[in-house]
Scaffold this active site. Structure first.
Site, mmCIF file in Angstrom:
data_model
loop_
_atom_site.group_PDB
_atom_site.id
_atom_site.type_symbol
_atom_site.label_atom_id
_atom_site.label_comp_id
_atom_site.label_asym_id
_atom_site.label_seq_id
_atom_site.Cartn_x
_atom_site.Cartn_y
_atom_site.Cartn_z
ATOM 1 N N GLY A 168 98.786 138.220 44.658
ATOM 2 C CA GLY A 168 98.032 139.407 45.088
ATOM 3 C C GLY A 168 98.923 140.646 45.051
ATOM 4 O O GLY A 168 98.552 141.687 44.498
ATOM 5 N N ASP A 223 103.581 128.346 48.687
ATOM 6 C CA ASP A 223 102.592 127.550 47.940
ATOM 7 C C ASP A 223 103.100 127.111 46.550
ATOM 8 O O ASP A 223 102.540 126.188 45.967
ATOM 9 C CB ASP A 223 101.303 128.356 47.738
ATOM 10 C CG ASP A 223 100.691 128.819 49.046
ATOM 11 O OD1 ASP A 223 101.013 128.223 50.088
ATOM 12 O OD2 ASP A 223 99.902 129.777 49.027
HETATM 13 O O1 F6P Z 1 100.091 131.791 50.757
HETATM 14 C C1 F6P Z 1 100.864 131.299 51.794
HETATM 15 C C2 F6P Z 1 100.009 130.785 52.907
HETATM 16 O O2 F6P Z 1 100.838 130.313 53.941
HETATM 17 C C3 F6P Z 1 98.984 129.728 52.487
HETATM 18 O O3 F6P Z 1 99.544 128.471 52.310
HETATM 19 C C4 F6P Z 1 97.982 129.855 53.614
HETATM 20 O O4 F6P Z 1 96.698 129.414 53.228
HETATM 21 C C5 F6P Z 1 97.970 131.320 53.861
HETATM 22 O O5 F6P Z 1 99.220 131.831 53.449
HETATM 23 C C6 F6P Z 1 97.747 131.727 55.286
HETATM 24 O O6 F6P Z 1 97.760 133.108 55.317
HETATM 25 P P1 F6P Z 1 97.623 133.963 56.629
HETATM 26 O O7 F6P Z 1 98.871 133.771 57.432
HETATM 27 O O8 F6P Z 1 97.472 135.348 56.146
HETATM 28 O O9 F6P Z 1 96.408 133.463 57.332
#
Ligand code: F6P
Length: 376
Positions: free
Chosen positions: A119, A142
């Site tokens: 992103g 990820d």
């Molecule tokens: O992209 C990293 C990550 O930790 C994902 O594994 C998870 O789905 C997401 O971010 C959670 O994001 P946030 O902390 O914004 O809810």
């Protein structure tokens, strides 16, 4: 070639281990080469609000092992499609990139290093299109960024998953239970797969292989009949049954509005109903959550981050802009951002999950040949 005097860095998207190591290495390398360095705070928010700190060798001294980012992170802001709440409460989306570009000019920044996932790199591509000199460094636990063998933050997260699986194993073994550990990863199963192998899970469920409840239950019953009093399941938050949906919820206040989570608890309930009448085993679930994103950065991630940071500054010196630093085998390379995030319309946030587990890969073969169940 225009002379570069000042570099800015920002850390965007979710935090992970290694961000501070990148900041340390960018700062040290840049200062050695005679550049000035500043860091914008809270990702693209700081760029918009022109909030930055000067980075010196002293500011970054011995920072590399600390998780998170001293510059802080934000994953809510896309300045090309900026969500703004007006005084009367109405929400509008507008292109505020010109404000950021003006700030870069005001601050005499010649080049911007953006440390982020898909992103954040989509916005980086849009800034590149608007004439800003950008270089990106791929981060995310990820490990789903294409064109790089590994993102930093992933290795530390895998190690946390392995530790957590060892912990739940002891309770599972002591209480004759089936233990489910839910881990992150969005739509890519790398964390569950590699963490599950490292933590010796008996069953690993990833988004790339939609599961059948009966298939998992049969495997658990078969293991019980072979004398295993407990079984360990590592499930990815993005996993879904063959005939069902991913568990998610949506908050439209975010550009990345879909949040995943809850499959571990659901799987535990569904499995207990089938398995317990036969094996008398209870099924318990744990969601590892942000434990896997924080803590101290391990040596692999620390060194990878140091390498990424210094390579990015070398790329700037050579005038290689609009590219992402990537690990390709043993070596680092620069990959055009367009290859990584595509050539889509400016302002459109990438949905992510680009690099999925290839079902022919060595990790899958290793898991299967060791008898780990991955589904059919
Ligand atoms: O992209 C990293 C990550 O930790 C994902 O594994 C998870 O789905 C997401 O971010 C959670 O994001 P946030 O902390 O914004 O809810």
């Amino acid at each position: 070639m225009e002379e570069i005097k000042k570099i800015a860095i920002l850390t965007s998207g979710g935090d992970c281990c290694g961000l501070n190591a990148v900041i340390e290495s960018v700062t040290k390398t840049a200062i050695q080469k005679g550049y000035e360095v500043i860091g914008f705070e809270s990702g693209y928010d700081g760029l918009y609000e022109n909030k930055f700190v000067e980075l010196t060798v002293n500011t970054v001294k011995h920072l590399g092992s600390r998780g998170g980012s001293i510059l802080r992170n934000s994953n809510k802001t896309n300045l090309f499609n900026h969500r703004v709440k007006l005084e009367d409460g109405t929400v509008v989306y507008r292109d505020d990139s010109a404000v950021a570009i003006e700030n870069l000019k005001k601050d005499n920044v010649d080049c911007l290093i953006i440390v982020g996932g898909d992103g954040s790199m989509t916005s980086a591509r849009d800034f590149m299109r608007a004439g800003v000199k950008v270089v990106c460094i791929p981060k995310t636990i990820d490990n789903d960024v294409p064109y790089t063998d590994q993102t930093f933050g992933y290795s530390t997260a895998v190690a946390s998953i392995a530790d957590a699986l060892s912990c739940v194993y002891t309770t599972g073994h002591s209480h004759d239970r089936i233990m489910v550990l839910e881990v992150m990863g969005r739509h890519a199963g790398w964390l569950a797969l590699e963490g599950g192998i490292a933590g010796e899970a008996d069953i690993i469920i990833i988004p790339e292989i939609p599961y059948s409840l009966e298939g998992i239950a049969n495997k658990l019953i078969e293991r019980y009949k072979r004398g295993h009093n407990s079984s360990i399941i590592c499930v990815s938050e993005g996993a879904a049954p063959k005939d069902g949906e991913i568990i998610s919820y949506q908050n439209n206040d975010y550009p990345d509005s879909v949040k995943l989570g809850g499959i571990g608890a659901k799987l535990a309930h569904d499995l207990e109903r089938i398995v317990m009448p036969i094996t008398n085993q209870e099924v318990r679930s744990t969601s590892l959550g942000y434990v896997q994103r924080g803590g101290n950065t391990n040596s692999f991630d620390k060194v990878l981050s140091f390498r990424y940071g210094s390579f990015a500054v070398e790329a700037i010196e050579k005038g290689e802009f609009g590219k992402m630093v990537a690990l390709r085998g043993e070596e680092l390379a620069m990959i055009p951002l367009i290859n990584v995030v595509g050539d889509g319309p400016t302002g459109e946030t990438s949905k992510g999950g680009n690099k999925n587990v290839n079902l022919d890969c060595d990790l899958i073969r290793c898991a299967k040949s060791m008898g780990i169940y991955l589904g059919e």
